[in-house]
Design an enzyme around this catalytic site. Structure first.
Site, PDB file in Angstrom:
ATOM      1  N   ILE A  33       0.878  -1.168   0.000  1.00 48.19           N
ATOM      2  CA  ILE A  33       0.000   0.000   0.000  1.00 48.19           C
ATOM      3  C   ILE A  33       0.914   1.215   0.000  1.00 48.19           C
ATOM      4  CG2 ILE A  33      -1.822   1.244   1.201  1.00 48.19           C
ATOM      5  CD1 ILE A  33      -2.450  -1.367   2.689  1.00 48.19           C
ATOM      6  N   GLN A  75      11.200   3.107  -1.860  1.00 53.00           N
ATOM      7  CA  GLN A  75      10.313   2.006  -1.485  1.00 53.00           C
ATOM      8  C   GLN A  75       9.431   1.585  -2.650  1.00 53.00           C
ATOM      9  OE1 GLN A  75       8.388   3.566   2.104  1.00 53.00           O
ATOM     10  NE2 GLN A  75       9.574   2.124   3.319  1.00 53.00           N
ATOM     11  N   ASP A  97      -0.307  11.805  11.130  1.00 48.10           N
ATOM     12  CA  ASP A  97      -0.624  10.966   9.971  1.00 48.10           C
ATOM     13  C   ASP A  97      -2.134  10.970   9.796  1.00 48.10           C
ATOM     14  OD1 ASP A  97      -0.928   9.032   8.010  1.00 48.10           O
ATOM     15  OD2 ASP A  97       0.594   7.698   8.851  1.00 48.10           O
ATOM     16  N   ARG A 110      -3.773   9.772   7.010  1.00 46.11           N
ATOM     17  CA  ARG A 110      -4.210   8.858   5.952  1.00 46.11           C
ATOM     18  C   ARG A 110      -5.311   7.925   6.432  1.00 46.11           C
ATOM     19  NH1 ARG A 110       1.627   6.667   4.258  1.00 46.11           N
ATOM     20  NH2 ARG A 110       1.869   6.900   6.523  1.00 46.11           N
TER      21      ARG A 110
END
Length: 204
Positions: free
Chosen positions: A50, A70, A126, A128
């Site tokens: 992801i 990554q 964060d 998300r």
């Protein structure tokens, strides 16, 4: 959340030809992409990642983060394995957007770390969300995952949405003199699972 499948095309890359599947979140208007390689099995664990959008790292070769490294490592690992997927989610800057990310970088240039910069701008560390992953994985036929990540929140999200994480595959790449402090902050303040070896490596 309403995720709508739109279309699929071929995506030739340096690591082989992936299939690129487009999805739209009809509520937010955001567009997400799933890349698949080879034949995916609903019965067997599938190697996957992801990945949240990072324009600076993925497209502009920034050394301030490890995102681009990554992404490339994940694509290479999938190609070498023979099958796998990447969910490319449009959540720039851990969910704060590109311009706010640039504002956060400006604060980091003045001494704030990545978490402090977000908080000084009035955001959580964060922001998300991962509720779009279930319908996308259902569309591409994945139920069991070998997840390439250092982020425990992604493992937790998978499990919460009923997707079995058979294995967490570490993805520790891209450390350099510009992002070492950032990576340490992700480890100590955001809980990312990185080995001490990653920080002992003196190749910068």
């Amino acid at each position: 959340m309403s995720i709508k499948y739109v279309a699929t095309s071929k995506l030739p890359t340096p690591w082989g030809v992936f299939a690129m599947h487009g999805f739209e979140d009809t509520e937010s208007g955001k567009e997400h992409v799933a890349l698949t390689f080879g034949t995916l099995s609903a019965d067997e664990p599938v190697l996957g990642r992801i990945h949240s959008e990072c324009l600076t790292g993925d497209a502009l070769f920034s050394l301030r983060c490890d995102c681009g490294f990554q992404l490339q490592a994940a694509m290479q690992n999938i190609a070498e394995t023979g099958s796998g997927f990447i969910l490319y989610l449009r959540q720039e800057g851990r969910g704060i957007g590109l311009l706010n990310k640039i504002r956060a970088y400006e604060l980091q240039d003045k001494g704030a770390n990545t978490v402090e910069a977000n908080e000084q701008l009035g955001f959580e560390a964060d922001m998300r969300k991962y509720d779009m992953i279930k319908p996308i994985l259902e569309q591409i036929g994945v139920k069991h995952v070998r997840l390439m990540t250092n982020n425990p929140r992604k493992v937790k999200a998978m499990k919460e949405f009923g997707i079995e994480v058979v294995e967490r595959v570490p993805l520790q790449v891209g450390k350099n003199r510009y992002n070492e402090a950032y990576l340490k902050t992700k480890s100590t303040e955001l809980g990312h699972m990185m080995s001490e070896y990653h920080f002992m490596d003196e190749n910068k």
